[in-house]
Structure formats: C-alpha cells, structure tokens
Design a protein around this motif. Structure first.
Motif, PDB file in Angstrom:
ATOM      1  N   VAL A 164      -9.269  -1.947  -9.761  1.00 48.28           N
ATOM      2  CA  VAL A 164     -10.598  -0.941  -8.916  1.00 48.28           C
ATOM      3  C   VAL A 164     -10.734  -1.439  -7.642  1.00 48.28           C
ATOM      4  N   LEU A 165     -10.343  -1.305  -6.511  1.00 50.34           N
ATOM      5  CA  LEU A 165     -10.856  -1.996  -5.443  1.00 50.34           C
ATOM      6  C   LEU A 165     -11.334  -0.761  -4.746  1.00 50.34           C
ATOM      7  N   GLU A 166     -13.254  -0.787  -4.827  1.00 48.61           N
ATOM      8  CA  GLU A 166     -14.037  -0.332  -4.217  1.00 48.61           C
ATOM      9  C   GLU A 166     -14.447  -0.113  -3.021  1.00 48.61           C
ATOM     10  N   HIS A 221      -7.974   8.410  -3.259  1.00 47.25           N
ATOM     11  CA  HIS A 221      -7.921   6.992  -3.240  1.00 47.25           C
ATOM     12  C   HIS A 221      -6.014   6.508  -3.153  1.00 47.25           C
ATOM     13  N   GLU A 222      -5.916   5.920  -2.663  1.00 50.00           N
ATOM     14  CA  GLU A 222      -4.353   5.023  -3.157  1.00 50.00           C
ATOM     15  C   GLU A 222      -4.219   3.931  -3.823  1.00 50.00           C
ATOM     16  N   TYR A 223      -3.252   3.799  -3.726  1.00 49.66           N
ATOM     17  CA  TYR A 223      -2.548   2.756  -4.626  1.00 49.66           C
ATOM     18  C   TYR A 223      -1.936   1.098  -3.401  1.00 49.66           C
ATOM     19  N   SER A 253       0.524  -1.520  -0.182  1.00 49.16           N
ATOM     20  CA  SER A 253      -0.168   0.271  -0.088  1.00 49.16           C
ATOM     21  C   SER A 253       1.253   1.424   0.080  1.00 49.16           C
ATOM     22  N   ILE A 254       0.044   2.050  -0.503  1.00 50.20           N
ATOM     23  CA  ILE A 254       1.008   3.656  -0.860  1.00 50.20           C
ATOM     24  C   ILE A 254      -0.099   4.713  -1.359  1.00 50.20           C
ATOM     25  N   ASP A 255       0.818   6.031  -1.335  1.00 51.12           N
ATOM     26  CA  ASP A 255      -0.155   7.058  -1.606  1.00 51.12           C
ATOM     27  C   ASP A 255       1.300   7.611  -2.744  1.00 51.12           C
ATOM     28  N   ILE A 265      -2.387  -0.972  -8.606  1.00 55.26           N
ATOM     29  CA  ILE A 265      -4.121  -1.351  -7.842  1.00 55.26           C
ATOM     30  C   ILE A 265      -4.531  -0.552  -7.863  1.00 55.26           C
ATOM     31  N   ILE A 266      -5.441   0.293  -8.088  1.00 56.87           N
ATOM     32  CA  ILE A 266      -6.465   1.892  -7.926  1.00 56.87           C
ATOM     33  C   ILE A 266      -7.194   1.187  -6.403  1.00 56.87           C
ATOM     34  N   TRP A 267      -7.306   1.617  -5.002  1.00 52.95           N
ATOM     35  CA  TRP A 267      -7.640   1.700  -3.973  1.00 52.95           C
ATOM     36  C   TRP A 267      -8.698   2.592  -3.862  1.00 52.95           C
TER      37      TRP A 267
END
Length: 614
Positions: free
Chosen positions: A361-363, A231-233, A185-187, A211-213
């Motif tokens: 993409v995670l929603e 969003h984060e990544y 995970s990162i931004d 992956i876009i979260w």
C-alpha cells in the motif's frame, strides 16, 4: 557481401530458432511439425475444446501485431535534444507500438524496470487504433487529425482497449532483463482485464503484487455513486520471479531499537525478540534444550503448550558465540531466551542498515499535489492529474541499481524521467531513461496550449529541462547528473528500397541512383543502420575522413558506415586498416564491379568479417 535486413527484429523466427534448439526432432523440411511438437511435450498439452482462456474480438490480430516486423525508423532531432554528444538518455516521439518494435533489437533484455501509466479507459481517454498493414503511415495520418476518445457508447469499448494494450505489453516483455520488472498504473475500469492479459503475457507465476495507491487526499473522490474512491492500483510483474530482487525500505518502527551493547559501533542499537514462538508450524528439529546461564535446560514450550524455537540448534550456537542471544528472567523468575535484533547487519567492513520489505500500500502520494507541483514547475496549469514524482521514485528505488535502464512508453509529462534524475542527484548514481510519447495535440482551449505547448511531447521535453533546474535549485549547486536526452522521431524508412509500399525494389533507375528519400540525411541513415543492427542509440558517433571519404565511426571504431559513392580499392583498404568489427556501404557505392568483387577480400585480410551493404 551480405545485405542488411531492412526490417526490424523477427520475433517469430527467433521463437522458431529457440524451439529448434530445444526440440530438433520437430523440424520437418525447415518447418515446425505441430504434431511432433505435441508428442515432444507429452502430457503437458491442453487438448480439450472447453478450456480456461481469455478471449475477445481481435485478440489473434493483436498477437500478430506484436510479432509483425516493420521497416519504420527513428530519425534524430539534434536541435530539439539536450546535451546530444554526452547524454545516455532518449526521448522518442511516436506511436509506442511502432517505437517498441523499432527499439526492440537494440534494447532487447537491457531494461531493468518499466513503468507505464496507460489510458485507464474511462470513456474520455484516447485509445489508438493500430493498422496491421502499415502502422507508421497510419500514425503519420492520425497526427493530422484530432485524436478521438474511446467513448463508453462504443460497442467494443473494452475490446478496443485490449487490442491496444496487448501487443505493447507483449513486446515490452522482450525489453526486460532476466531480473527485470514492470509496474503498470490502472484503476477499476480495466484492472480485471489488465490482470488477465498480464497473467498471459508475463505468466501467472511471475505476478509480484497488486500495489494499492491512495491517490487522493482527505476523504476520497466524489466521482463514484456509492463509495468515495481514493485509490488506484499498480500491477507488478517480473520477467522471472526467480531472478527478481525487490530492495527493502527504511524500517518504520525505529523507536523500538533502544538497547545497546559492545557491538553498537558495527551493529547499531537493538531490541529483544523472544526466541520461542507458538504460531509457527511445529517441528521436532526446532524443539531442543538451550542451556541457561545457571545450567538449566530451557525448552520452547509456552504455558506448558508445545512450541518451537525460531532458530535451529546450529544458529543458536552461532548466536551464543557472536553475541546475538540474550537471557533474561521474567517476573516469575524463569529464564527466557531472546534474540538481539540489531538495526544494522554486521558484515565487518561495511555495516548495512537493516530494511524491511515494502508495503503493498502506497500512501502520502497525492495526484492533486503532483499536479500542483507540476503547475509550479511550469508556472501555469498543465494537467488536472499527474503521477507523483515521489511515488515513481519509490518504485524505481526498490527495483533498480546504478547504471540500470528504465523505460516508460506512456511518458506523458515525463514524471518518470524527473524521478530518475532526482534519485541520481541524491544518490550520486547514474540510472538512464528512455521516454516514449505520442505527440498528441493539446486542446487549443487549454491552459497548457496557451503556455505554448502544442502537444504532449513539448510538455514532456520541457519537464525534463525544468526538473533539472529545480534539482539544482534545491541542491544549491549544479547537480552532476545526466539531465540530457537525445530526441528521435518515428518515421517511415529513409531508403526507398526498404519502403513497405515498394512493390519492386528496383522499380526505377532513379531509385538506384538516389536510394534516399527526399529530405533525408546521411545522419538519418546512420541511425537507421544502428537500429537494424541492434546497437544502442546513445553510442558515440564520430564523423571522420578516411582517404578523402566521409565515414561515420560508431562506438570508437566498432562499426564504420560509409555512405559515399565511387569508392576505390585504395579507399576501402584505408578503411580496413582501422580494423572495425563491422562495416556498412551503399550497395551501389563501389566504383565498378571489380572494386566490389575485391573489396571483401581486402576487408577480410584485415580481419573485417561482417561486411554489409544497404
């Protein structure tokens, strides 16, 4: 008798052995001749001074940190553990660089999935500064200080973060199985730099997805000047892209599966999809006639324009024989050819539900909601932001199977452990976890401190216990899952002679008589031996008595460890009769030199070839 090495796995020597195996001709007087290696590699060597590379101040030392051996160890803390005797899970307190070095030999190539949520380097995060000379000692000293954040005013803001992350990610790769995967995970603050070092460590060819979260609900955050960021990544890399398997997820558009036929019991409902397609690249091998029910030759042309069938001629013949092809007339009375897209894959004995590849993409996973759920779990506010359990569950479910091992070395509040227990409870499977967390102190003014949690490890361990209670409550019964964990804590070696500070291993008669440091136990030494040998820390250990001496039997007698003194030949023979694969003694544990000389022959007579002393 061979002495057991006091340091951790030697990465550099392992790399040298691999090179020697591949290119024996490059060896010159037991060293690698770089010029010969360059010749062996032919034209595949970069010689230009100006080349594509990513550099920063301290990178060389960061690489060396990943290769450096340590004499540090992990000491068991049975009183803080849960279900010590039966659990297969680990919770390790300590600086994760040192912990990864120490665990590397025992868990090399054994971890199926790694998920980490490292500091994003926002200017408020703590970024640990490693000490090349003695990181364990530096770590213990840092625990007594207030850990400082990596402020943006720091002249080497990005550099310090890279120097922290690079060696940890480098060692982490060694843990992964050949079909393993890592999610990070990162931004925006460090996304670019993280992508570059991961390309270098894991290989550009092993990049899987960015992956876009969507981590915020509603319209997004107001903490950015120009855009509302929501969003984060999550960067995803494989150990080897050729071996990676990402499992499909539930099909999203189930409402189109409306038709049924005589195969419904095995294949479920289906929908029709035209077999001709103009969008794919034209191939003459896919342009052939299919005979209609009225004997007419049908070609894939669309509106008299060239097109292809999606299936080969052989597959169409198979489809006709097995009920996967359907003919229908369009409104103009012309025959059209369709393939039946069934919901289930028909493999006769056990039909498999059809899935689709997961979206990048995670929603629906809000960090705000995750924090609220954590607050409910603890009956009080813990963190402002937390990773959603369901999001981590999604990553674990698509990348792991039953009995796989998952590692999180920035464990935080143990969301990853919670996710794994949740999956195991719902699936009846048994994934295992290793959580690693720095016991960073909580702010004395914070609510979490007032709740009684003095550091992040207190929070993480309690989270696992509370998560199990929550799972039981939701299931209405006690879930049959492994919700325990063995606690280990990073410390300097238990043995004086292995201490990195030692200048002379025989510096005093006192050290020879009593090799253990003050306050250390035989159990501490046993687990240090396991780590040096490269044995799983969850292996069963039984304390037994053989010929009046205390012996630790590891892995149902696979390894025997005897830390007693004044051993006689009779006692050693009784141990040999247990026929362990390996046995370890104190170097000074024999009654006299005669016993020491004859002991190995006795052990060899009973088939014990691997005999070590410490």
């Amino acid at each position: 008798m061979q002495k057991l090495e006091g340091k951790t796995f030697n990465v550099v020597q392992d790399n040298i052995e691999k090179i020697k195996e591949l290119f024996p001709e490059v060896l010159t007087e037991k060293k690698i001749d770089i010029d010969k290696l360059r010749i062996a590699l032919g034209e595949h060597v970069e010689k230009e001074k100006e080349r594509y590379e990513f550099n920063w101040n301290g990178k060389t030392e960061a690489i060396q940190l990943a290769q450096k051996q340590t004499t540090g160890t992990l000491r068991p803390s049975i009183e803080e553990s849960v279900n010590w005797d039966t659990t297969q899970n680990l919770y390790v307190e300590g600086d994760n660089l040192e912990v990864l070095r120490i665990l590397q030999n025992s868990y090399r190539n054994k971890v199926k999935m790694i998920y980490i949520d490292p500091p994003y380097n926002t200017g408020k995060d703590f970024v640990y500064k490693d000490d090349f000379h003695d990181n364990v000692k530096s770590y213990t000293e840092q625990l007594d200080e207030n850990m400082k954040s990596n402020a943006e005013t720091n002249g080497r803001f990005h550099t310090d973060w890279l120097n922290m992350m690079y060696p940890r990610l480098k060692i982490a790769r060694n843990f992964l199985t050949d079909d393993g995967v890592i999610f990070i995970s990162i931004d925006d603050n460090e996304y670019t730099n993280l992508k570059k070092i991961c390309d270098e460590i894991y290989g550009e060819q092993n990049f899987v997805s960015n992956i876009i979260w969507y981590n915020k609900e509603g319209g997004g955050g107001s903490d950015s000047k120009f855009f509302r960021i929501k969003h984060e990544y999550i960067l995803c890399y494989a150990k080897s892209i050729d071996n990676l398997e990402i499992k499909g997820v539930e099909i999203s558009n189930l409402d189109r599966y409306t038709q049924s036929d005589e195969y419904e019991k095995r294949r479920g409902p289906y929908y029709l999809q035209k077999l001709n397609q103009a969008s794919i690249q034209y191939s003459s091998s896919l342009d052939y006639p299919i005979i209609s029910p009225e004997g007419e030759e049908l070609y894939p042309a669309i509106n008299e324009k060239r097109a292809c069938w999606r299936w080969s001629k052989e597959k169409v013949e198979w489809g006709l024989e097995n009920g996967f092809i359907e003919f229908k007339k369009d409104k103009d009375g012309n025959w059209q050819v369709y393939s039946k897209q069934y919901l289930k894959v028909d493999n006769n004995d056990k039909p498999i539900e059809r899935t689709q590849r997961p979206l990048s993409v995670l929603e629906g996973y809000s960090s705000t909601q995750a924090s609220k759920k954590l607050e409910e779990l603890f009956n009080g506010k813990v963190f402002d932001y937390s990773k959603p359990v369901n999001m981590i569950k999604t990553l674990v479910e698509i990348s792991t199977n039953e009995n796989d091992l998952v590692l999180d070395f920035f464990a935080g509040s143990s969301s990853t452990a919670h996710a794994i227990m949740d999956i195991n409870a719902n699936s009846g499977e048994n994934r295992r976890f290793i959580m690693v967390q720095l016991p960073e102190k909580t702010d004395e003014k914070s609510q979490v401190y007032k709740l009684g949690y003095k550091n992040l490890c207190d929070v993480g361990k309690k989270r696992i216990v509370l998560a199990k209670a929550k799972i039981d409550e939701e299931n209405g019964t006690a879930a049959k899952i492994d919700a325990g964990f063995r606690v280990f804590k990073l410390d300097e070696t238990n043995l004086k002679k292995w201490d990195e500070e030692s200048i002379d291993v025989e510096k005093s008669l006192l050290d020879f008589i009593e090799p253990l440091k003050e306050g250390r136990t035989k159990e501490d030494v046993v687990y240090e031996i396991l780590l040096k040998y490269g044995i799983d820390l969850s292996v069963p250990i039984e304390e037994v008595s053989i010929a009046g001496q205390t012996v630790f039997s590891v892995g149902l007698g696979y390894l025997l460890i005897c830390l007693e003194r004044e051993l006689t030949l009779n006692q050693i023979e009784e141990m040999a009769k247990q026929r362990p694969a390996r046995i370890v003694f104190y170097d000074e544990g024999f009654k006299d030199d005669t016993v020491r000389t004859n002991a190995q022959q006795i052990l060899k007579r009973f088939g014990v070839e691997d005999v070590r002393v410490i």
